[in-house]
Design a protein around this motif. Structure first.
Motif, short mmCIF file in Angstrom:
data_model
loop_
_atom_site.label_atom_id
_atom_site.label_comp_id
_atom_site.label_asym_id
_atom_site.label_seq_id
_atom_site.Cartn_x
_atom_site.Cartn_y
_atom_site.Cartn_z
N VAL A 35 46.42 58.42 55.89
CA VAL A 35 47.63 57.69 56.25
C VAL A 35 47.96 56.78 55.08
CG1 VAL A 35 46.27 55.93 57.51
CG2 VAL A 35 48.74 56.16 57.92
N MET A 36 49.19 56.92 54.54
CA MET A 36 49.56 56.14 53.37
C MET A 36 50.84 55.37 53.64
SD MET A 36 50.84 59.12 50.70
CE MET A 36 51.69 57.97 49.61
N SER A 37 50.91 54.15 53.10
CA SER A 37 52.08 53.30 53.29
C SER A 37 52.93 53.30 52.03
CB SER A 37 51.65 51.87 53.61
OG SER A 37 52.79 51.02 53.65
N THR A 38 54.26 53.36 52.23
CA THR A 38 55.18 53.28 51.09
C THR A 38 55.95 51.96 51.11
OG1 THR A 38 57.08 54.24 52.26
CG2 THR A 38 55.51 55.77 51.28
N THR A 54 46.80 47.22 47.63
CA THR A 54 47.66 48.17 46.94
C THR A 54 46.85 48.92 45.89
OG1 THR A 54 49.60 46.77 47.27
CG2 THR A 54 49.74 48.44 45.55
N ALA A 55 46.95 50.24 45.88
CA ALA A 55 46.10 51.07 45.04
C ALA A 55 46.44 50.91 43.56
CB ALA A 55 46.25 52.54 45.44
N VAL A 56 45.41 50.95 42.72
CA VAL A 56 45.61 50.94 41.27
C VAL A 56 46.05 52.32 40.81
CG1 VAL A 56 44.49 50.58 39.03
CG2 VAL A 56 43.92 49.10 40.98
N THR A 57 45.43 53.36 41.36
CA THR A 57 45.83 54.74 41.09
C THR A 57 46.01 55.45 42.43
OG1 THR A 57 43.68 55.89 41.08
CG2 THR A 57 44.29 54.67 39.08
N TRP A 58 46.62 56.63 42.39
CA TRP A 58 46.88 57.37 43.63
C TRP A 58 45.59 57.86 44.29
CZ3 TRP A 58 45.33 62.44 44.12
CH2 TRP A 58 45.02 63.12 42.94
N ARG A 59 44.47 57.81 43.56
CA ARG A 59 43.20 58.28 44.11
C ARG A 59 42.48 57.21 44.93
NH1 ARG A 59 43.65 59.83 38.89
NH2 ARG A 59 43.63 62.05 38.40
N ASP A 60 42.95 55.95 44.86
CA ASP A 60 42.21 54.83 45.43
C ASP A 60 42.45 54.66 46.93
OD1 ASP A 60 41.25 54.27 42.91
OD2 ASP A 60 42.80 52.81 42.45
N VAL A 73 50.57 52.32 48.45
CA VAL A 73 51.13 52.59 47.12
C VAL A 73 52.20 51.55 46.82
CG1 VAL A 73 52.34 54.27 45.69
CG2 VAL A 73 50.71 55.04 47.41
N GLY A 74 52.20 51.02 45.59
CA GLY A 74 53.19 50.05 45.16
C GLY A 74 53.77 50.41 43.81
N PRO A 75 54.71 49.61 43.28
CA PRO A 75 55.36 49.94 42.02
C PRO A 75 54.42 49.96 40.83
CG PRO A 75 55.95 47.72 42.76
CD PRO A 75 55.25 48.38 43.89
N HIS A 76 53.26 49.31 40.95
CA HIS A 76 52.32 49.28 39.83
C HIS A 76 51.17 50.27 40.00
CE1 HIS A 76 54.49 45.86 38.32
NE2 HIS A 76 54.29 45.20 39.44
N THR A 77 51.23 51.09 41.03
CA THR A 77 50.23 52.15 41.16
C THR A 77 50.45 53.16 40.05
OG1 THR A 77 50.17 51.87 43.57
CG2 THR A 77 49.32 53.93 42.68
N ALA A 78 49.39 53.45 39.30
CA ALA A 78 49.53 54.31 38.12
C ALA A 78 49.90 55.73 38.52
CB ALA A 78 48.21 54.32 37.33
N VAL A 79 50.82 56.31 37.77
CA VAL A 79 51.20 57.71 37.94
C VAL A 79 51.02 58.42 36.62
CG1 VAL A 79 52.83 57.25 39.80
CG2 VAL A 79 53.64 57.19 37.46
#
Length: 405
Positions: A35-38, A54-60, A73-79
């Motif tokens: 379950v992920m929040s946007t 808030t995750a640092v990367t999408w894997r966290d 996930v936030g605006p600073h989550t690495a992509v």
């Protein structure tokens, strides 16, 4: 491909609780569930009663319990397609033009950075093979509609930007640099833009496939129902399937013989609201979640809420869904384009033609529909709205058909 369920609704109707309850129940039934929040101001961790950062990367992701993970996930989550590469180029170009560094920094703040990070995280999680089900706790409806419209809009712009930039790199780089003092973007910038384009295609394909659907959460109140009707129209406009409507906080009937006027007024209003919901969302499964005596906080309470939710036969979470599709068919010498568009009248729809695209606007929502090749050699003859559909009639442009273009 995992099953993806996006949960949205007006702020305050309980969409986070609904998303979390759906995820808990799925995980406890044996599905590997994320379950992920946007939502930048997410409360998913509060609902699950875990410390969700808030995750640092999408894997966290954060393990909540067996088979259940959560991700914010936030605006600073690495992509992987790094915006900083493009931003550094833009800062250099603005500096060459004499723009103040502080102003340049503001100008290069990426519009939609949070949405891009969210879409990237969703695409990566869907590709990871780690999950059977991904439940997305979306931001309130306005932000959600912007998010769901982004893959098509950004992809449209990138399609037109990349060929022009490639020509500039191969033909005009020396001349452009000499004439303006501003270097054209290098291969690294174009690589990021190409990665974004591929990401938009991947996400759009996923979210408009039979493996993805939206669940609209609402409360049986007139203002909320009115907004939810507009949401259904907008989702259909962009080609997204709604597989269920969840009516939250439904009051139980009062005790037999109870004459309390406050309780009676609310239950009467809710009964009228439920009738309005059934009328508005006819053909879509309707689920009712009760108004509990306390907040459902933590996995066990959320599981009990999911168990207490009743109504129409709930759609199987893992089953494919019917996706509203644009259709094009010959109609005599003409062609008819049909687009699902429920709950609107002709006066609410505006159409225009822009080169090879049909621009459809419905009360502030816009979609650029790229026309198939057969319709690019046609002109719009007329259009009508009715029966939950927009129908646009095209007639052949005899000059273009004769030339074979």
């Amino acid at each position: 491909m995992p099953r993806v369920v996006l949960v949205t609704g007006k702020g305050g109707v309980g969409k986070t609780t609904t998303a979390a309850a759906t995820a808990v129940r799925a995980a406890r039934s044996g599905l590997r569930t994320l379950v992920m929040s946007t939502d930048a101001a997410h409360s998913l961790g509060d609902a699950l009663d875990v410390d969700l950062r808030t995750a640092v990367t999408w894997r966290d992701s954060h393990e909540v319990e067996t088979r259940l993970h959560a991700l914010a996930v936030g605006p600073h989550t690495a992509v992987e397609a790094d915006w900083r590469v493009v931003r550094d180029y833009l800062l250099g170009a603005l500096d060459a033009m004499g723009v103040d560094p502080v102003v340049a920094d503001e100008l290069t703040s990426l519009p939609g950075a949070e949405e891009v990070a969210t879409l990237a995280a969703l695409a990566h999680q869907a590709d990871s093979g780690d999950w059977d089900l991904v439940v997305v706790d979306c931001a309130p409806t306005a932000e959600t509609l912007r998010l769901l419209g982004l893959p098509e809009v950004l992809g449209w712009h990138l399609d037109r930007l990349l060929p022009a930039q490639r020509r500039l790199l191969t033909v005009l780089r020396p001349a452009a640099t000499a004439a303006t003092g501003v270097p054209p973007p290098g291969p690294d910038v174009l690589a990021v833009l190409r990665a974004w384009r591929e990401l938009m295609v991947e996400v759009r394909t996923l979210l408009t496939s039979p493996r993805a659907s939206v669940r609209v959460v609402l409360t049986p109140e007139r203002v909320v129902i009115a907004e939810s009707r507009r949401v259904l129209t907008s989702l259909s406009l962009h080609g997204y399937a709604v597989d269920a409507v969840v009516v939250n906080r439904v009051l139980p009937p009062g005790p037999v013989g109870d004459e309390d006027p406050w309780w009676s007024a609310w239950t009467t209003a809710q009964a009228a609201g439920l009738d309005r919901v059934r009328e508005s969302f006819s053909g879509i499964p309707l689920l009712r979640a009760p108004y509990l005596s306390g907040e459902p906080i933590g996995a066990q309470a959320l599981a009990e809420l999911a168990e207490a939710t009743s109504g129409d036969a709930a759609p199987d979470l893992m089953a494919d869904v019917d996706v509203p599709r644009m259709r094009v068919a010959a109609d005599g010498a003409d062609f008819l384009l049909t687009l699902p568009l429920p709950l609107v009248s002709a006066s609410q729809v505006a159409l225009s033609r822009r080169d090879d695209d049909l621009v459809v606007e419905v009360e502030g929502q816009r979609r650029l529909v790229t026309l198939p090749s057969v319709l690019r050699r046609c002109v719009v003859q007329d259009a009508e709205v009715g029966g939950g559909e927009l129908r646009v009639r095209f007639e052949r442009d005899e000059e273009l058909w004769a030339s074979g273009r």
